[in-house]
Design a protein around this motif. Structure first.
Motif, PDB file in Angstrom:
ATOM      1  N   GLY A 356       0.817  -1.205   0.000  1.00 21.78           N
ATOM      2  CA  GLY A 356       0.000   0.000   0.000  1.00 21.78           C
ATOM      3  C   GLY A 356       0.855   1.261   0.000  1.00 21.78           C
ATOM      4  N   HIS A 357       0.327   2.341  -0.562  1.00 23.60           N
ATOM      5  CA  HIS A 357       1.036   3.612  -0.640  1.00 23.60           C
ATOM      6  C   HIS A 357       0.033   4.759  -0.565  1.00 23.60           C
ATOM      7  CE1 HIS A 357       4.740   1.564  -1.799  1.00 23.60           C
ATOM      8  NE2 HIS A 357       4.035   0.864  -2.662  1.00 23.60           N
ATOM      9  N   ASP A 358       0.554   5.972  -0.321  1.00 18.87           N
ATOM     10  CA  ASP A 358      -0.321   7.148  -0.306  1.00 18.87           C
ATOM     11  C   ASP A 358      -1.105   7.279  -1.602  1.00 18.87           C
ATOM     12  OD1 ASP A 358       0.190   8.497   2.268  1.00 18.87           O
ATOM     13  OD2 ASP A 358       2.240   8.704   1.541  1.00 18.87           O
ATOM     14  N   SER A 359      -0.535   6.829  -2.706  1.00 19.25           N
ATOM     15  CA  SER A 359      -1.223   6.936  -4.002  1.00 19.25           C
ATOM     16  C   SER A 359      -2.560   6.201  -4.017  1.00 19.25           C
ATOM     17  CB  SER A 359      -0.324   6.398  -5.120  1.00 19.25           C
ATOM     18  OG  SER A 359       0.696   7.319  -5.425  1.00 19.25           O
ATOM     19  N   GLN A 360      -2.741   5.190  -3.169  1.00 18.97           N
ATOM     20  CA  GLN A 360      -4.024   4.493  -3.172  1.00 18.97           C
ATOM     21  C   GLN A 360      -5.125   5.354  -2.564  1.00 18.97           C
ATOM     22  OE1 GLN A 360      -2.515   1.272  -0.551  1.00 18.97           O
ATOM     23  NE2 GLN A 360      -4.526   1.349   0.421  1.00 18.97           N
ATOM     24  N   ILE A 361      -4.760   6.329  -1.740  1.00 16.25           N
ATOM     25  CA  ILE A 361      -5.735   7.295  -1.218  1.00 16.25           C
ATOM     26  C   ILE A 361      -5.978   8.397  -2.238  1.00 16.25           C
ATOM     27  CG2 ILE A 361      -6.254   8.892   0.666  1.00 16.25           C
ATOM     28  CD1 ILE A 361      -6.084   5.947   1.531  1.00 16.25           C
ATOM     29  N   ILE A 362      -4.924   8.803  -2.942  1.00 16.99           N
ATOM     30  CA  ILE A 362      -5.002   9.930  -3.866  1.00 16.99           C
ATOM     31  C   ILE A 362      -5.637   9.529  -5.196  1.00 16.99           C
ATOM     32  CG2 ILE A 362      -3.601  11.635  -5.121  1.00 16.99           C
ATOM     33  CD1 ILE A 362      -1.573  11.439  -2.777  1.00 16.99           C
ATOM     34  N   ALA A 363      -5.305   8.337  -5.702  1.00 17.91           N
ATOM     35  CA  ALA A 363      -5.708   7.935  -7.055  1.00 17.91           C
ATOM     36  C   ALA A 363      -7.212   7.951  -7.320  1.00 17.91           C
ATOM     37  CB  ALA A 363      -5.136   6.555  -7.374  1.00 17.91           C
ATOM     38  N   PRO A 364      -8.074   7.570  -6.376  1.00 17.98           N
ATOM     39  CA  PRO A 364      -9.511   7.640  -6.672  1.00 17.98           C
ATOM     40  C   PRO A 364     -10.040   9.070  -6.810  1.00 17.98           C
ATOM     41  CG  PRO A 364      -9.064   6.101  -4.869  1.00 17.98           C
ATOM     42  CD  PRO A 364      -7.811   6.881  -5.094  1.00 17.98           C
ATOM     43  N   ARG A 365      -9.216  10.061  -6.462  1.00 18.60           N
ATOM     44  CA  ARG A 365      -9.683  11.453  -6.426  1.00 18.60           C
ATOM     45  C   ARG A 365      -8.959  12.378  -7.395  1.00 18.60           C
ATOM     46  NH1 ARG A 365      -9.620   8.660  -1.829  1.00 18.60           N
ATOM     47  NH2 ARG A 365     -11.552   8.684  -0.611  1.00 18.60           N
ATOM     48  N   ILE A 366      -7.702  12.023  -7.751  1.00 15.41           N
ATOM     49  CA  ILE A 366      -6.893  12.819  -8.671  1.00 15.41           C
ATOM     50  C   ILE A 366      -6.169  11.844  -9.598  1.00 15.41           C
ATOM     51  CG2 ILE A 366      -4.873  14.360  -8.838  1.00 15.41           C
ATOM     52  CD1 ILE A 366      -5.602  15.448  -6.084  1.00 15.41           C
ATOM     53  N   PRO A 367      -6.078  12.144 -10.908  1.00 12.92           N
ATOM     54  CA  PRO A 367      -5.312  11.262 -11.801  1.00 12.92           C
ATOM     55  C   PRO A 367      -3.887  11.068 -11.278  1.00 12.92           C
ATOM     56  CG  PRO A 367      -6.580  12.837 -13.085  1.00 12.92           C
ATOM     57  CD  PRO A 367      -6.737  13.246 -11.638  1.00 12.92           C
ATOM     58  N   THR A 368      -3.517   9.802 -11.048  1.00  8.57           N
ATOM     59  CA  THR A 368      -2.287   9.493 -10.321  1.00  8.57           C
ATOM     60  C   THR A 368      -1.476   8.443 -11.060  1.00  8.57           C
ATOM     61  OG1 THR A 368      -3.301  10.017  -8.182  1.00  8.57           O
ATOM     62  CG2 THR A 368      -1.391   8.552  -8.129  1.00  8.57           C
ATOM     63  N   GLY A 369      -0.150   8.607 -10.977  1.00  8.86           N
ATOM     64  CA  GLY A 369       0.777   7.610 -11.481  1.00  8.86           C
ATOM     65  C   GLY A 369       1.836   7.323 -10.435  1.00  8.86           C
ATOM     66  N   MET A 370       2.444   6.148 -10.529  1.00  7.90           N
ATOM     67  CA  MET A 370       3.512   5.762  -9.608  1.00  7.90           C
ATOM     68  C   MET A 370       4.714   5.241 -10.379  1.00  7.90           C
ATOM     69  SD  MET A 370       2.258   3.933  -6.104  1.00  7.90           S
ATOM     70  CE  MET A 370       3.851   4.285  -5.345  1.00  7.90           C
ATOM     71  N   ILE A 371       5.896   5.562  -9.856  1.00 11.36           N
ATOM     72  CA  ILE A 371       7.154   5.094 -10.415  1.00 11.36           C
ATOM     73  C   ILE A 371       7.914   4.349  -9.323  1.00 11.36           C
ATOM     74  CG2 ILE A 371       9.379   5.796 -11.402  1.00 11.36           C
ATOM     75  CD1 ILE A 371       7.912   8.339 -12.423  1.00 11.36           C
ATOM     76  N   PHE A 372       8.355   3.138  -9.614  1.00 11.42           N
ATOM     77  CA  PHE A 372       9.162   2.351  -8.680  1.00 11.42           C
ATOM     78  C   PHE A 372      10.616   2.312  -9.132  1.00 11.42           C
ATOM     79  CE2 PHE A 372       6.035  -0.909  -6.595  1.00 11.42           C
ATOM     80  CZ  PHE A 372       5.493   0.116  -5.846  1.00 11.42           C
ATOM     81  N   VAL A 373      11.508   2.226  -8.155  1.00 11.64           N
ATOM     82  CA  VAL A 373      12.894   1.838  -8.409  1.00 11.64           C
ATOM     83  C   VAL A 373      13.176   0.589  -7.586  1.00 11.64           C
ATOM     84  CG1 VAL A 373      13.726   4.144  -9.017  1.00 11.64           C
ATOM     85  CG2 VAL A 373      13.736   3.421  -6.610  1.00 11.64           C
TER      86      VAL A 373
END
Length: 408
Positions: A356-373
Motif C-alpha cells: 500500500g502507498h499514499d497513491s491508493q488514497i489519492i488515485a480515486p480522487r486525482i489522476p495518479t501515477g507511480m514510479i518504482f525503483v
C-alpha cells in the motif's frame, strides 16, 4: 546540467540525518522531534529554491513552484516523511527528495512551468507510532476521522492529540486541502520487493495497487492428553490449520500471479509438547489487483476452512477485518510515464504494487501515477534497505520528464 548520482546521494544523506538511529537505520515517527525537524528542514530547502511553502492543519507540507499561467492548476509529486521503527533511508522520503531534485532541475533548465509544480512531504503513512494509517493523505481530502485518533496513544502512553498539539498542529476543521487545485499526482517510491531486481529493470511503472483482505481465524477444539487420546478421537486445531494452509496455498498457486496468500501468525493453546492443542487463532492475508478474483478466491478459502473444521469436529470463527479494494492508476498517467521512459531510453517495465502507498488514497480522487525503483534483495522496513544510485537516478529522470510533460 543533468541530475547526478552525487547530488542524489548528498540530498539523501542530508535528509537522513533527521531520525538516524544508532544502528544506521531510520526512526522518524509522526509528531516526534525528528519528524518536526525533518519537516522544517524540508520547508527551508524548498524555500531556497524559491518555492512557496505551507503546512496544513495536521502537518502535511507543500512546496510550490508557481507557474506562469493563472488558473492552470498544479502538478504534484511527493510521498510520506515518516518511517517505521528502525527502518531504512528510502521508504517514503525518496519520493520527497526525488520530487525536489526533479523540480529543481526543471526550473534551472526551463524556468518556470506553465502549471504550478509542487512537492508534498506527507505527514504520515506507516502507522508506526499510533494505530492509524494514511493520516497524512486522508487529511488531504478531508476523509480522516477525528474520532479514530481522539483517544489513541502510542506505546509510551502519549495521546495522539497531545503529540499533535505539541508540534503546533490541530484538526483540519474545514481548512482548504493542499491538493485543492491539483490536476495530476506522481509518486516515486522504492519497490519494497524483488521483481525489478530479479528482472534487471531500473524503473517500474505501476498500473495498480493490490486489493487486500486480512483475516483473524479462531479455532476451538478440545485440549487432551497427547499420549492417551487416539488420533481418531481428537479434535485437534493444528490438524485443521495444517489442512487449511496446505490446500489454500495449493489453490493460490493454481490461480497464479499476481495473487499472493500469506498465513503469517498463529497462537496456540495450551502450546505445550504433551497436550493436543485445543484452541488457535491464526491470520490470513490475501492480495490481488483484480477485486473480483480476490473476492472469488477468498470465498472459496472461507468454505474450505469451514469444511476442514467440520471434518475434525472443531468450531471455527472467521473475521475479515480488512477489505481494501484494488486501486488502479490512471491510464493517461501510465501512458505519460511510459512515454517519458521510452524517450529517456530507460530500462523499465509495467507492474503492479503489492504494498500500500499514499497513491491508493489519492488515485480515486486525482489522476495518479507511480514510479518504482528496485530494492536490493527486496529488503525494506530494515536498516539494510537500499537501492543502487544509478537506479534511483533513472527513477528521478523518469519523474522529471513526466513532470515536464504535464506542467510545461
Amino acid at each position: 546540467m543533468s541530475i547526478t548520482v552525487e547530488e542524489i546521494k548528498n540530498v539523501l544523506d542530508w535528509i537522513s540525518e533527521f531520525g538516524k538511529d544508532e544502528t544506521g537505520g531510520m526512526t522518524r515517527l509522526l509528531y516526534t522531534e525528528s519528524w518536526m525537524n525533518a519537516q522544517q528542514a524540508l520547508k527551508g530547502k524548498f524555500e531556497e529554491l524559491g518555492m512557496e511553502t505551507c503546512f496544513d492543519a495536521v502537518g502535511n507540507l507543500k512546496g510550490t513552484l508557481t507557474g506562469t499561467e493563472d488558473g492552470a492548476g498544479t502538478v504534484a509529486t511527493g510521498s510520506h516523511v515518516d518511517t517505521v521503527v528502525n527502518g531504512g533511508k528510502l521508504d517514503g522520503q525518496l519520493g520527497i527528495i526525488g520530487g525536489y531534485i526533479a523540480i529543481k532541475h526543471l526550473f534551472e533548465t526551463y524556468g518556470r512551468p506553465k502549471k504550478n509544480l509542487a512537492v508534498l512531504s506527507i505527514a504520515e503513512e506507516e502507522g508506526s507510532r499510533f494505530p492509524s494509517v494514511f493520516w497524512g493523505s486522508k487529511n488531504l481530502f478531508g476523509i480522516a476521522s477525528e474520532e479514530e485518533v481522539m483517544n489513541i496513544e502510542d506505546i509510551d502512553g502519549v495521546r495522539f492529540t497531545d503529540a499533535m498539539h505539541q508540534c503546533g498542529f490541530d484538526f483540519a476543521d474545514g481548512n482548504p486541502s493542499l491538493l485543492a487545485d491539483t490536476k495530476q499526482f506522481v509518486e516515486l517510491h522504492i519497490e519494497q520487493g524483488n521483481t525489478l531486481e530479479m528482472e534487471q529493470k531500473s524503473v517500474g511503472i505501476i498500473n495498480g495497487i493490490v486489493g487486500q483482505k486480512r483475516y483473524n481465524i479462531f479455532l476451538k477444539g478440545e485440549a487432551n492428553h497427547a499420549g492417551t487420546t487416539l488420533m481418531k478421537y481428537r479434535h485437534d486445531v493444528i490438524q485443521v490449520y495444517a489442512k487449511i494452509v496446505t490446500e489454500a496455498v495449493a489453490a493460490a498457486k493454481e490461480v497464479g500471479d499476481p495473487l499472493v496468500l500469506t498465513f503469517g501468525k498463529i497462537n496456540v493453546k495450551p502450546n505445550v509438547v504433551n497436550v493436543v492443542p485445543g484452541e488457535a487463532i491464526f491470520t490470513m492475508d490475501v492480495r490481488h489487483t483484480d477485486g473480483e478474483i480476490l473476492n472469488s478466491f477468498t470465498r472459496k478459502v472461507e468454505e474450505l476452512m469451514k469444511e476442514k473444521a467440520k471434518e475434525e469436529g472443531v468450531e471455527i470463527e472467521i473475521d475479515c477485518w480488512m477489505d481494501e479494494k484494488p486501486v488502479p492508476m490512471n491510464d493517461k498517467m501510465i501512458a505519460v510515464i511510459e512515454e517519458a521512459c521510452k524517450e529517456k531510453g530507460l530500462n523499465y517495465r509495467i507492474m503492479h504494487s503489492g504494498a500500500g502507498h499514499d497513491s491508493q488514497i489519492i488515485a480515486p480522487r486525482i489522476p495518479t501515477g507511480m514510479i518504482f525503483v528496485p530494492s536490493i534483495r527486496g529488503i525494506s522496513h530494515n536498516p539494510a534497505e537500499d537501492t543502487k544510485l544509478k537506479d534511483i537516478l533513472q527513477g528521478i529522470e523518469a519523474l522529471e520528464l513526466t513532470l515536464y510533460k504535464l506542467a510545461y
